[in-house]
Design a protein around this motif. Structure first.
Motif, mmCIF file in Angstrom:
data_model
loop_
_atom_site.group_PDB
_atom_site.id
_atom_site.type_symbol
_atom_site.label_atom_id
_atom_site.label_comp_id
_atom_site.label_asym_id
_atom_site.label_seq_id
_atom_site.Cartn_x
_atom_site.Cartn_y
_atom_site.Cartn_z
ATOM 1 N N THR A 191 39.929 5.622 8.559
ATOM 2 C CA THR A 191 39.097 6.140 9.657
ATOM 3 C C THR A 191 39.203 5.237 10.880
ATOM 4 O OG1 THR A 191 37.555 7.043 8.019
ATOM 5 C CG2 THR A 191 36.778 6.866 10.288
ATOM 6 N N TRP A 225 40.960 13.398 8.100
ATOM 7 C CA TRP A 225 40.180 14.588 8.447
ATOM 8 C C TRP A 225 38.770 14.201 8.882
ATOM 9 C CZ3 TRP A 225 41.894 19.101 9.706
ATOM 10 C CH2 TRP A 225 43.113 19.561 9.207
ATOM 11 N N TRP A 226 38.214 13.195 8.235
ATOM 12 C CA TRP A 226 36.877 12.724 8.606
ATOM 13 C C TRP A 226 36.872 12.177 10.039
ATOM 14 C CZ3 TRP A 226 31.982 12.673 8.673
ATOM 15 C CH2 TRP A 226 31.214 11.539 8.929
ATOM 16 N N ALA A 233 45.602 14.356 16.228
ATOM 17 C CA ALA A 233 46.284 14.983 15.093
ATOM 18 C C ALA A 233 47.640 14.327 14.859
ATOM 19 C CB ALA A 233 46.445 16.479 15.345
ATOM 20 N N LEU A 274 39.024 12.999 12.423
ATOM 21 C CA LEU A 274 39.226 14.122 13.334
ATOM 22 C C LEU A 274 37.931 14.914 13.499
ATOM 23 C CD1 LEU A 274 42.744 15.423 12.198
ATOM 24 C CD2 LEU A 274 42.190 14.024 14.179
ATOM 25 N N LEU A 275 37.171 15.043 12.417
ATOM 26 C CA LEU A 275 35.894 15.732 12.505
ATOM 27 C C LEU A 275 34.948 15.012 13.465
ATOM 28 C CD1 LEU A 275 33.911 17.918 11.356
ATOM 29 C CD2 LEU A 275 33.236 16.201 9.668
#
Length: 778
Positions: free
Chosen positions: A82, A181-182, A102, A184-185
């Motif tokens: 992260t 993904w965390w 991304a 990017l969230l």
């Protein structure tokens, strides 16, 4: 060689503050001031509280989940992943952020897979470090997002010895994917979905920089006892111009993705251009103050003008706060009241036949124009939330977004050559990192991966930048290791350590764009605590990291000195040449505007010139951080940068007239003079690049007379002395001031010609002078 290198490094630590040493008579005081100066940043950013909060939440939640699940090392790995992705956030419009983050997340995952191959043997680790770091640095020429992703992924690769466990590789890889993904969230899905949100933040920062410019207005202003020095004011203007590039780029990115102009996009474009116009008029006003500030009569109005600029600065900060919340009422009444006091003071001493009458009139006209522009700006800010704004669409709107000129793929392809300074830096960085990996693995150093990681983080294209980053890194690591050691001794409970990690993560991301030394001070204990949570270490191991950081910094300095060294003395002429070429383009844009033949908005050319001059000034600052025997003629270089700035300000003052007067250029003679002046700039640029004779350009000895005849007006000083009558006073006064500014440009051109000739001659006397300036790829 070591003795030579150490001697150069020590002398460099004193060189940037040698004047302080002479004045104080104490080497210790000079050394301390040099040490402090190496920790300062030329353009410090602001604290980013939002990024700090996002970093704290993003890092602490995966670690907490790992602790609750009984797999704390896995949670720490997710926290690290992260951290990597959040570190790749370089801002921009929402679409730009999404693509960049991304791509960065994918790069991090590929780096982790590559690291799985590297840990299989020492040879793989060394070779893999070189290949990845070299490729990442070379791809970094594709833009800020690519450079940041390359830097972060390089740290993943060099720390693979502790991140990758072969027996858990296929478990840890999905954990990294989850962490990506965390991140990017956090950055995208929880980011405000309104497309202009980043633009409001950038505009708020620009309003703050405008307030800083108003605060710096009187720094170095002339008085009856001293001449003008524009350094602090110029630095403030550089900061404003750089800050305004962000909202322009974001606006262009959002606007390019839409079918046509919207009310909101035109409103925000108007706000951007109004900020630029206000700053330009502030520069024009300072140019007039530089002339009249030496007169005795101006002492009578100086205090009222200082009150007015203080009001302008305060209003700028109010507008910054209003823009940050997407508009609220901003009242410029205080500024208008200050202007009325200025006008009353100017009128009180005016006399019909006073020699200073023309100066007072021009001062009042320019100040009035500034107040009108600021009032329009405040009205636009106040109406940001209104459904029926009454802003005036800026002339730039008819041209559309600026054409995109940067091609990342072409830029990378153009740098695939040893003639490219970027290629040589990538090669140097790869070799130095591989040597650091060899030292760490060959001698089986505990936590030895901090050596190549430090090399990756501190080695810069120029030696001065490497020295500054090394000193900042060492200071931050030493103090950070002490903080980490104290926390590890005091906090035994893992939950308390997680709380400390969250606090340090908040500080790390809040300070990331503020100051690298403070950033390293927060980052180091955070990393140490996270590693300790995953794999407990002793206090001795923590202090070994300090030693390895020092070794890595020395290796980076040695590499920067020995491997393809790029001295700022060779690169600075290129920046000066770019500034002169931008000034030439700006001058031709002024000619076209005076003839009513604009093809692109003139403000673009002014910004290009301002950015080019700012880059040259930054290069001059880097020059002062290099060893004394590698600097060349510092005095000539500093004078050349100063003249470039003064030329820019004179041209900006001319462009200011076009926004408040209807001026048309009818004289072919004057057109020829402007073209000759632009060609002179280009000749000087070519001379400083190729080492030619800067004095061989058209003689301007008769420039004043020819320009006077073309304008049918005499210089301001001649008019006052002769007390000439005029048929159209206002038109004649405008032409007289236009003459003054063009005459000022010509005088500065002659002055910079002599300075550049000295600079070229001093370079020609150095036998090892290289033709780096001839290289097209940079």
């Amino acid at each position: 060689m070591w003795n030579l290198f150490i001697g150069q490094a020590v002398s460099l630590s004193f060189c940037s503050q040698v004047t302080f040493s002479v004045m104080s008579g104490s080497k210790w005081q000079g050394a301390w001031r040099a040490f402090v100066s190496l920790h300062s940043e030329p353009n410090e950013g602001d604290f980013d509280w939002a990024q700090g909060l996002r970093g704290a939440v993003g890092i602490s939640i995966p670690a907490t989940a790992g602790l609750l699940a009984g797999h704390l090392p896995w949670g720490i790995l997710c926290a690290f992943a992260t951290l990597w992705v959040l570190s790749c956030d370089v801002g921009g419009a929402y679409r730009q952020k999404a693509i960049a983050l991304a791509g960065s997340g994918l790069t991090v995952l590929v780096a982790y897979v590559f690291a799985g191959w590297m840990v299989q043997s020492v040879a793989n680790y060394i070779i893999g470090t070189f290949v990845w770091v070299f490729a990442a640095a070379l791809i970094g020429v594709g833009g800020n997002a690519a450079a940041q992703a390359g830097l972060v992924s390089s740290t993943v690769v060099v720390t693979s010895v502790v991140l990758v466990v072969p027996s858990e590789f296929w478990i840890r890889l999905p954990l990294c994917l989850v962490a990506v993904w965390w991140a990017l969230l956090l950055s995208l899905a929880l980011w405000p979905l309104r497309p202009y949100s980043p633009l409001f933040q950038a505009l708020s920062a620009s309003c703050t920089k405008l307030a800083d410019l108003a605060e710096a207005f009187w720094s170095g202003a002339p008085t009856t006892e001293r001449a003008a020095t524009n350094l602090e004011f110029a630095v403030a203007y550089d900061g404003f111009i750089k800050s305004l590039e962000d909202p322009r780029n974001i606006w262009g990115a959002v606007r390019a993705g839409r079918a046509g102009p919207t009310l909101r996009s035109m409103q925000l474009l108007a706000l951007i251009e109004q900020l630029d116009d206000v700053a330009r008029t502030v520069v024009a006003l300072r140019e007039i103050i530089n002339l009249v500030g030496k007169e005795k009569w101006f002492n009578e109005v100086r205090e009222s003008y200082m009150d007015m600029t203080r009001s302008l600065s305060q209003l700028g900060r109010e507008m910054a706060a209003a823009v940050a919340v997407r508009g609220k009422n901003v009242d410029p009444a205080g500024l208008r009241s200050a202007f009325q006091k200025v006008r009353s003071t100017l009128a009180a001493e005016s006399q019909e036949h006073s020699p200073s009458l023309l100066q007072r009139k021009e001062l009042e006209r320019t100040t009035k124009h500034l107040i009108e522009q600021v009032s329009d700006l405040a009205e636009t800010v106040s109406e940001l939330k209104s459904g029926h704004p009454h802003f005036r669409v800026p002339p730039e709107a008819r041209f559309g977004p600026r054409p995109k000129r940067f091609d990342p793929i072409a830029e990378i392809r153009n740098n695939l050559s040893l003639r490219s300074s970027s290629f040589r830096h990538a090669l140097r960085l790869g070799v130095a990192s591989a040597v650091g990996s060899l030292m760490a693995s060959g001698f089986h150093l505990v936590r030895g991966y901090w050596i190549p990681m430090t090399v990756v983080l501190v080695l810069k294209p120029n030696f001065g930048g490497t020295l500054q980053r090394s000193v900042q890194r060492i200071t931050g690591t030493v103090l950070g290791a002490l903080i980490a050691a104290i926390l590890l001794l005091v906090l035994k409970n893992p939950w308390l350590l997680l709380a400390a990690v969250a606090a340090l993560a908040f500080a790390t991301f809040s300070l990331r764009n503020r100051n690298y030394g403070l950033f390293a001070l927060a980052l180091t204990p955070m990393i140490m605590l996270m590693l300790d949570l995953a794999r407990p270490v002793t206090v001795t191991d923590s202090f070994l990291r300090i030693l390895h950081t020092i070794i890595g910094s020395l290796l980076a300095l040695l590499s920067g000195y020995l491997l393809f060294p790029m001295w700022e003395r060779h690169r600075l002429p290129l920046h000066i040449a770019e500034a002169l070429q931008a000034d030439a383009a700006f001058l031709r844009a002024l000619r076209d505007a005076l003839r009513g033949q604009e093809e692109r908005p003139m403000s673009e050319f002014r910004r290009d010139a301002a950015v080019a001059v700012s880059n040259a000034a930054t290069a001059g600052q880097r020059l002062l951080t290099e060893p004394p025997n590698r600097r060349g003629d510092v005095e000539a270089a500093a004078a050349a940068i100063n003249y470039c700035r003064r030329i820019l300000y004179a041209l900006a003052a001319i462009s200011e007239y076009l926004t408040r007067e209807s001026i048309r250029l009818e004289s072919d003679d004057l057109t020829k003079l402007i073209d000759d002046l632009a060609r002179a700039f280009e000749h000087l640029a070519t001379s400083i690049q190729l080492g030619g004779d800067a004095r061989q350009f058209p003689d301007f000895s008769e420039f004043s007379l020819r320009l006077e005849n073309a304008l049918h007006a005499s210089p301001l000083e001649m008019r006052e002395a002769a007390n000439l009558p005029v048929e159209n006073p206002k038109s004649d006064e405008v032409q007289a001031w236009l003459f003054y500014h063009l005459k000022n440009v010509s005088d500065l051109t002659l002055a910079i010609r002599e300075v550049l000739s000295r600079l070229v001659e001093s370079e020609a006397r150095i036998p090892e002078r290289k033709k780096a300036v001839l290289e097209t790829p940079q």
